[in-house]
Scaffold this active site. Structure first.
Site, PDB file in Angstrom:
ATOM      1  N   CYS A   1       0.804  -1.222   0.000  1.00 33.51           N
ATOM      2  CA  CYS A   1       0.000   0.000   0.000  1.00 33.51           C
ATOM      3  C   CYS A   1       0.841   1.278   0.000  1.00 33.51           C
ATOM      4  O   CYS A   1       0.294   2.374   0.002  1.00 33.51           O
ATOM      5  CB  CYS A   1      -0.947  -0.008   1.192  1.00 33.51           C
ATOM      6  SG  CYS A   1      -2.060  -1.427   1.178  1.00 33.51           S
TER       7      CYS A   1
ATOM      8  N   HIS B   1      -1.819   8.583   5.936  1.00 36.48           N
ATOM      9  CA  HIS B   1      -2.179   7.261   5.438  1.00 36.48           C
ATOM     10  C   HIS B   1      -3.642   6.977   5.791  1.00 36.48           C
ATOM     11  O   HIS B   1      -4.387   6.472   4.956  1.00 36.48           O
ATOM     12  CB  HIS B   1      -1.244   6.215   6.054  1.00 36.48           C
ATOM     13  CG  HIS B   1      -1.396   4.847   5.479  1.00 36.48           C
ATOM     14  ND1 HIS B   1      -1.221   4.576   4.145  1.00 36.48           N
ATOM     15  CD2 HIS B   1      -1.715   3.656   6.064  1.00 36.48           C
ATOM     16  CE1 HIS B   1      -1.410   3.280   3.918  1.00 36.48           C
ATOM     17  NE2 HIS B   1      -1.718   2.710   5.071  1.00 36.48           N
TER      18      HIS B   1
ATOM     19  N   GLU C   1      -0.752   5.956  13.784  1.00 32.21           N
ATOM     20  CA  GLU C   1      -0.276   7.079  12.979  1.00 32.21           C
ATOM     21  C   GLU C   1      -0.321   8.378  13.782  1.00 32.21           C
ATOM     22  O   GLU C   1       0.605   9.197  13.709  1.00 32.21           O
ATOM     23  CB  GLU C   1      -1.084   7.221  11.691  1.00 32.21           C
ATOM     24  CG  GLU C   1      -0.491   8.260  10.744  1.00 32.21           C
ATOM     25  CD  GLU C   1      -1.106   8.257   9.360  1.00 32.21           C
ATOM     26  OE1 GLU C   1      -0.536   8.893   8.460  1.00 32.21           O
ATOM     27  OE2 GLU C   1      -2.166   7.624   9.167  1.00 32.21           O
TER      28      GLU C   1
ATOM     29  N   LYS D   1      -8.571   8.846   2.135  1.00 29.49           N
ATOM     30  CA  LYS D   1      -9.269   7.556   2.061  1.00 29.49           C
ATOM     31  C   LYS D   1     -10.680   7.649   2.609  1.00 29.49           C
ATOM     32  O   LYS D   1     -11.494   6.747   2.371  1.00 29.49           O
ATOM     33  CB  LYS D   1      -8.465   6.476   2.796  1.00 29.49           C
ATOM     34  CG  LYS D   1      -7.139   6.134   2.109  1.00 29.49           C
ATOM     35  CD  LYS D   1      -6.376   5.058   2.863  1.00 29.49           C
ATOM     36  CE  LYS D   1      -5.027   4.772   2.222  1.00 29.49           C
ATOM     37  NZ  LYS D   1      -4.056   5.897   2.396  1.00 29.49           N
TER      38      LYS D   1
ATOM     39  N   HIS E   1      -9.545   2.829   0.193  1.00 29.73           N
ATOM     40  CA  HIS E   1      -8.146   2.398   0.176  1.00 29.73           C
ATOM     41  C   HIS E   1      -7.876   1.687  -1.148  1.00 29.73           C
ATOM     42  O   HIS E   1      -8.321   0.558  -1.370  1.00 29.73           O
ATOM     43  CB  HIS E   1      -7.858   1.475   1.346  1.00 29.73           C
ATOM     44  CG  HIS E   1      -6.394   1.300   1.632  1.00 29.73           C
ATOM     45  ND1 HIS E   1      -5.410   1.714   0.747  1.00 29.73           N
ATOM     46  CD2 HIS E   1      -5.733   0.765   2.689  1.00 29.73           C
ATOM     47  CE1 HIS E   1      -4.222   1.430   1.251  1.00 29.73           C
ATOM     48  NE2 HIS E   1      -4.391   0.864   2.429  1.00 29.73           N
TER      49      HIS E   1
ATOM     50  N   PHE F   1       1.541  -3.489   3.920  1.00 31.56           N
ATOM     51  CA  PHE F   1       1.740  -4.835   4.449  1.00 31.56           C
ATOM     52  C   PHE F   1       3.197  -5.255   4.277  1.00 31.56           C
ATOM     53  O   PHE F   1       3.851  -4.903   3.300  1.00 31.56           O
ATOM     54  CB  PHE F   1       0.848  -5.831   3.710  1.00 31.56           C
ATOM     55  CG  PHE F   1      -0.595  -5.843   4.161  1.00 31.56           C
ATOM     56  CD1 PHE F   1      -1.068  -4.958   5.099  1.00 31.56           C
ATOM     57  CD2 PHE F   1      -1.487  -6.762   3.628  1.00 31.56           C
ATOM     58  CE1 PHE F   1      -2.383  -4.973   5.503  1.00 31.56           C
ATOM     59  CE2 PHE F   1      -2.814  -6.795   4.023  1.00 31.56           C
ATOM     60  CZ  PHE F   1      -3.264  -5.900   4.964  1.00 31.56           C
TER      61      PHE F   1
END
Length: 421
Positions: free
Chosen positions: A169, A313, A324, A345, A350, A409
């Protein structure tokens, strides 16, 4: 090897296709209005409770007029055509023409997390239902991560390096970062950098649902009657991200080529920070995320006090959003309350490997226009009350820099600082 040229790198064009719109302009206008582009999935049939997704509306690659019908039969991985269209439109936005001078000096780096999963699904169905001879001879090219960039090159004519940064991502930011380094060092003069994801197939939807990454919209949830409210980063009732398809492509250019070709710079890429967690395959890890943010700011020759805005993010997961914010607290300290934070997002979902590229384009456009895009669907979380997430409505604000975060990931982190011009 030759010494690096240490050239400045500018963003001179971009385009995107998202759940808000099939073009950057349509995406931008709806983002500005604070809308979110989510609905129950129509791309496929699924019994998953994670059936609220982000689909690109009115997407038809053949309507673009540059792709033949016969091509569409052979290339059944949707990320191929999506990349081809986005690269062409981004070059047009930049005003960069491919010719004998520019084409050999133009690279294309388009990242993806899941590549041609849709093509593999079709091949498996054909194999099990109709036999081995019905597997397409185009299957393996449809699965190759670099093929979308390669097909774009065949159509547009550029002959610089092509490859696909595989950073899950964070792939979009990896593409921008690598492209900026290549231009800085003199490997090329121009880079089409970005990400693409066409992930809306039953197995992928269910896989994310089974690992409790995506929101399961149950009766009583505010998104049950209004799917647009499913993604809500930093909200007290966040329950997981909304899986979405999309793509973003940015055109990067060396400073002297911007001048000689009369291109219009939109922003400068001034800082890159990247790290890996060595911790867990999905759970974020504060020390290495903090390091990536800090190194991006330091690479830009700045301090945290110089960063007024963060394009986060911000996935809308309980753990991810909390970590975060904790990392932002570590970077900015007591100064965090003056920093604005936007989570795109909340509006586009996402888009995995495409996310950071789309968010970079939206962030640059917002900075150019003196706008802060909103974090939509926000209901305050008392534990995150020290963060100004620009809740629910865009806001006028002038700023010169922003930090763009992307994590993926496998514990991969890539953060970029952009400067206005």
């Amino acid at each position: 090897m030759k010494a690096p040229l240490n050239r400045k790198v500018y963003v001179v064009g971009y385009d995107a296709a998202t759940a808000l719109g099939s073009t950057f302009e349509s995406t931008w206008q709806r983002a500005l209005r604070g809308e979110a582009g989510f609905r129950r999935v129509t791309r496929c049939q699924t019994t998953s409770r994670s059936n609220v997704v982000g689909e690109i509306p009115d997407w038809d690659p053949l309507a673009d007029g540059h792709i033949e019908t016969r091509e569409a039969r052979n290339w059944n991985a949707d990320f191929v055509f999506l990349t081809m269209v986005l690269c062409r439109r981004a070059l047009a936005d930049a005003g960069l023409v491919m010719d004998d001078e520019t084409a050999p000096r133009t690279a294309c780096l388009i990242g993806s997390a899941l590549n041609g999963s849709d093509a593999l699904r079709i091949a498996i169905q054909n194999y099990t239902r109709h036999g081995a001879t019905k597997v397409s001879p185009y299957l393996l090219p449809n699965l190759c991560a670099n093929l979308p960039a390669g097909k774009a090159g065949m159509q547009l004519g550029f002959t610089g390096p092509i490859f696909s940064p595989q950073g899950a991502c964070a792939s979009g930011n990896h593409a921008i970062a690598l492209g900026a380094r290549m231009i800085r060092d003199g490997d090329c003069d121009f880079v089409i950098a970005g990400g693409v994801e066409t992930c809306l197939i039953p197995e992928i939807i269910q896989g994310f649902a089974n690992m409790w990454a995506t929101i399961k919209v149950e009766p009583g949830d505010r998104a049950h009657g209004d799917p647009a409210q499913a993604s809500r980063p930093y909200s007290i009732d966040r329950k997981g991200f909304v899986l979405a398809e999309g793509a973003g492509a940015l055109v990067l250019a060396a400073e002297e080529r911007v001048k000689t070709l009369g291109l219009t710079p939109k922003a400068e890429v001034v800082g890159v920070g990247w790290s890996s967690d060595a911790h867990h395959f999905t759970l974020p890890h504060k020390p290495t995320i903090i390091r990536a943010m800090a190194e991006a700011i330091d690479d830009a020759g700045l301090t945290a006090a110089d960063i007024p805005h963060v394009n986060a993010h911000g996935t809308s997961t309980p753990k991810g959003d909390k970590v975060e914010v904790e990392c932002l607290r570590a970077i900015f300290g007591n100064d965090l309350q003056r920093v604005t934070v936007t989570a795109n997002k909340s509006q586009i979902g996402h888009t995995l490997g495409a996310a950071a590229a789309i968010e970079a384009a939206l962030g640059i456009e917002a900075m150019r226009r003196g706008i802060l895009l909103p974090t939509a669907n926000h209901i305050p979380d008392p534990d995150l009350a020290d963060v100004d997430v620009v809740p629910n409505a865009a806001r006028r604000h002038t700023y010169e820099h922003f930090l763009s975060n992307a994590f993926g990931f496998g514990g991969t982190n890539c953060c970029i600082v952009f400067r206005g011009v």
